[in-house]
Scaffold this motif. Structure first.
Motif, PDB file in Angstrom:
ATOM      1  N   PHE A   7       0.815  -1.219   0.000  1.00 56.67           N
ATOM      2  CA  PHE A   7       0.000   0.000   0.000  1.00 56.67           C
ATOM      3  C   PHE A   7       0.851   1.272   0.000  1.00 56.67           C
ATOM      4  CE2 PHE A   7      -2.469  -3.362   2.055  1.00 56.67           C
ATOM      5  CZ  PHE A   7      -3.507  -3.442   1.156  1.00 56.67           C
ATOM      6  N   SER A   8       2.040   1.188  -0.582  1.00 53.76           N
ATOM      7  CA  SER A   8       2.903   2.359  -0.688  1.00 53.76           C
ATOM      8  C   SER A   8       3.250   2.590  -2.146  1.00 53.76           C
ATOM      9  CB  SER A   8       4.195   2.145   0.112  1.00 53.76           C
ATOM     10  OG  SER A   8       4.989   1.143  -0.492  1.00 53.76           O
ATOM     11  N   SER A   9       3.768   3.754  -2.451  1.00 56.57           N
ATOM     12  CA  SER A   9       4.403   3.977  -3.732  1.00 56.57           C
ATOM     13  C   SER A   9       5.893   3.805  -3.505  1.00 56.57           C
ATOM     14  CB  SER A   9       4.067   5.376  -4.247  1.00 56.57           C
ATOM     15  OG  SER A   9       4.559   5.550  -5.550  1.00 56.57           O
ATOM     16  N   THR A  10       6.715   4.237  -4.419  1.00 54.17           N
ATOM     17  CA  THR A  10       8.154   4.125  -4.213  1.00 54.17           C
ATOM     18  C   THR A  10       8.614   5.142  -3.169  1.00 54.17           C
ATOM     19  OG1 THR A  10       8.394   5.585  -6.121  1.00 54.17           O
ATOM     20  CG2 THR A  10       8.674   3.236  -6.507  1.00 54.17           C
ATOM     21  N   LYS A  11       9.778   4.870  -2.580  1.00 53.91           N
ATOM     22  CA  LYS A  11      10.346   5.783  -1.610  1.00 53.91           C
ATOM     23  C   LYS A  11      10.869   7.023  -2.315  1.00 53.91           C
ATOM     24  CE  LYS A  11      11.840   2.025   1.435  1.00 53.91           C
ATOM     25  NZ  LYS A  11      13.014   1.350   2.036  1.00 53.91           N
ATOM     26  N   TRP A  12      10.998   8.106  -1.553  1.00 52.18           N
ATOM     27  CA  TRP A  12      11.440   9.350  -2.173  1.00 52.18           C
ATOM     28  C   TRP A  12      12.849   9.187  -2.731  1.00 52.18           C
ATOM     29  CZ3 TRP A  12      15.799  12.045  -0.938  1.00 52.18           C
ATOM     30  CH2 TRP A  12      16.410  11.788   0.289  1.00 52.18           C
ATOM     31  N   GLU A  13      13.700   8.385  -2.099  1.00 50.30           N
ATOM     32  CA  GLU A  13      15.060   8.203  -2.603  1.00 50.30           C
ATOM     33  C   GLU A  13      15.038   7.566  -3.985  1.00 50.30           C
ATOM     34  OE1 GLU A  13      13.927   7.024   0.293  1.00 50.30           O
ATOM     35  OE2 GLU A  13      15.440   7.163   1.905  1.00 50.30           O
ATOM     36  N   GLU A  14      14.187   6.567  -4.166  1.00 47.27           N
ATOM     37  CA  GLU A  14      14.103   5.886  -5.454  1.00 47.27           C
ATOM     38  C   GLU A  14      13.526   6.814  -6.517  1.00 47.27           C
ATOM     39  OE1 GLU A  14      13.371   1.902  -2.827  1.00 47.27           O
ATOM     40  OE2 GLU A  14      11.683   2.932  -3.792  1.00 47.27           O
ATOM     41  N   HIS A  15      12.517   7.595  -6.129  1.00 47.17           N
ATOM     42  CA  HIS A  15      11.956   8.579  -7.059  1.00 47.17           C
ATOM     43  C   HIS A  15      13.018   9.605  -7.455  1.00 47.17           C
ATOM     44  CE1 HIS A  15       9.011  11.310  -8.833  1.00 47.17           C
ATOM     45  NE2 HIS A  15       9.591  12.272  -8.146  1.00 47.17           N
ATOM     46  N   TYR A  16      13.786  10.074  -6.480  1.00 49.83           N
ATOM     47  CA  TYR A  16      14.812  11.087  -6.748  1.00 49.83           C
ATOM     48  C   TYR A  16      15.889  10.538  -7.684  1.00 49.83           C
ATOM     49  CZ  TYR A  16      18.226  14.776  -5.865  1.00 49.83           C
ATOM     50  OH  TYR A  16      19.121  15.803  -6.021  1.00 49.83           O
ATOM     51  N   LEU A  17      16.343   9.300  -7.430  1.00 47.22           N
ATOM     52  CA  LEU A  17      17.382   8.701  -8.271  1.00 47.22           C
ATOM     53  C   LEU A  17      16.873   8.449  -9.685  1.00 47.22           C
ATOM     54  CD1 LEU A  17      18.945   6.159  -5.745  1.00 47.22           C
ATOM     55  CD2 LEU A  17      20.059   8.189  -6.703  1.00 47.22           C
ATOM     56  N   SER A  18      15.578   8.178  -9.824  1.00 43.47           N
ATOM     57  CA  SER A  18      15.039   7.919 -11.170  1.00 43.47           C
ATOM     58  C   SER A  18      15.111   9.149 -12.058  1.00 43.47           C
ATOM     59  CB  SER A  18      13.586   7.428 -11.076  1.00 43.47           C
ATOM     60  OG  SER A  18      12.684   8.485 -10.772  1.00 43.47           O
ATOM     61  N   LYS A  19      15.228  10.345 -11.458  1.00 42.58           N
ATOM     62  CA  LYS A  19      15.304  11.578 -12.251  1.00 42.58           C
ATOM     63  C   LYS A  19      16.527  11.605 -13.149  1.00 42.58           C
ATOM     64  CE  LYS A  19      12.721  14.615  -9.100  1.00 42.58           C
ATOM     65  NZ  LYS A  19      12.763  15.864  -8.314  1.00 42.58           N
ATOM     66  N   VAL A  20      17.541  10.833 -12.801  1.00 42.63           N
ATOM     67  CA  VAL A  20      18.750  10.750 -13.632  1.00 42.63           C
ATOM     68  C   VAL A  20      18.389  10.344 -15.058  1.00 42.63           C
ATOM     69  CG1 VAL A  20      20.920   9.491 -13.950  1.00 42.63           C
ATOM     70  CG2 VAL A  20      20.230  10.221 -11.661  1.00 42.63           C
ATOM     71  N   PHE A  21      17.317   9.570 -15.203  1.00 42.74           N
ATOM     72  CA  PHE A  21      16.961   9.011 -16.513  1.00 42.74           C
ATOM     73  C   PHE A  21      15.877   9.814 -17.232  1.00 42.74           C
ATOM     74  CE2 PHE A  21      18.147   5.571 -13.611  1.00 42.74           C
ATOM     75  CZ  PHE A  21      19.186   4.965 -14.308  1.00 42.74           C
ATOM     76  N   ASN A  26      16.595   7.145 -24.268  1.00 39.98           N
ATOM     77  CA  ASN A  26      16.400   5.703 -24.143  1.00 39.98           C
ATOM     78  C   ASN A  26      16.598   5.290 -22.689  1.00 39.98           C
ATOM     79  OD1 ASN A  26      16.260   2.926 -24.456  1.00 39.98           O
ATOM     80  ND2 ASN A  26      17.498   2.886 -26.319  1.00 39.98           N
ATOM     81  N   PRO A  27      15.670   5.679 -21.799  1.00 37.97           N
ATOM     82  CA  PRO A  27      15.855   5.396 -20.372  1.00 37.97           C
ATOM     83  C   PRO A  27      15.902   3.913 -20.047  1.00 37.97           C
ATOM     84  CG  PRO A  27      13.645   6.238 -20.797  1.00 37.97           C
ATOM     85  CD  PRO A  27      14.431   6.448 -22.046  1.00 37.97           C
TER      86      PRO A  27
END
Length: 218
Positions: A7-21, A26-27
């Protein structure tokens, strides 16, 4: 909000790191390039020779990168102009690589992760133009007929508004069994007398899904 198994979404750290792509053309490929980086490949190689290296766990880098992939999926199908082609490529890349590394996640961690990533499929299907039945046949066939994994991946989709009776009608992808039979067998096994307690209450969740989906079927 995408509802994951916990019942959660991704953690903020994972969301933040995904911004790299996010600005990549071609992510999906760039995510895979990091997964196949030499240091992570070396960890997997050493683990495969455990009898010599005594390294029986993969590092947090690959675990984190797996969930960064889910966060990137959320971005790809949620942005103003969804990139469903890249989302499908990324989904398949994450799924194949995680399934090929059974030591990456704990005993409970693998079904939890898979339920979380399958929870994203209904949102991809809302905007995709390809044949979702063919995609689902492929994705569920990769689970190897495992009743727990099939049930929990269906649950991830169910929690996000997908009618799992559509999976029931996909044909012979479950070795001759119906999805209804698989979920019922999983629930019966988990709720057997003397069975191991499950900290995520998966059997109860799957029973609720089963009743929602199949209560009016024969």
């Amino acid at each position: 909000m995408r509802y994951s198994e916990d019942f959660s979404s991704t953690k903020w750290e994972e969301h933040y790191l995904s911004k790299v792509f996010w600005d990549s053309e071609n992510p999906a490929k760039e995510w895979l390039d990091i997964w196949n980086a030499s240091d992570l490949l070396e960890k997997r190689r050493r683990r495969s020779f455990y009898s010599y290296t005594k390294e029986d766990r993969l590092g947090d880098g690959e675990f984190t990168h797996s969930y960064v992939g889910i966060a990137l999926l959320d971005y790809l199908f949620s942005k103003d102009e969804p990139d469903i082609e890249q989302a499908c490529l990324l989904f398949e890349s994450i799924l194949v690589n995680v399934l090929n590394e059974p030591g990456l996640l704990s005993f409970d961690g693998l079904p939890l992760f898979l339920s979380n990533i399958f929870a994203r499929l209904p949102h991809i299907f809302k905007v995709q133009q390809t044949n979702e039945n063919e995609l689902l046949k492929g994705y569920f066939s990769w689970l190897g007929g495992d009743h727990q994994l099939i049930s929990l991946c269906a649950y991830g989709m169910h929690k996000n508004g997908y009618d799992i009776t559509q999976i029931e009608n996909l044909g012979s992808i479950f070795s001759g069994k119906s999805l209804k039979q698989i979920i019922a067998t999983y629930i019966e096994w988990e709720e057997r007398e003397g069975g191991k307690p499950n900290r995520y209450d998966w059997p109860s969740n799957c029973r609720s899904m089963f009743n929602d989906a199949f209560q009016n079927t024969a």
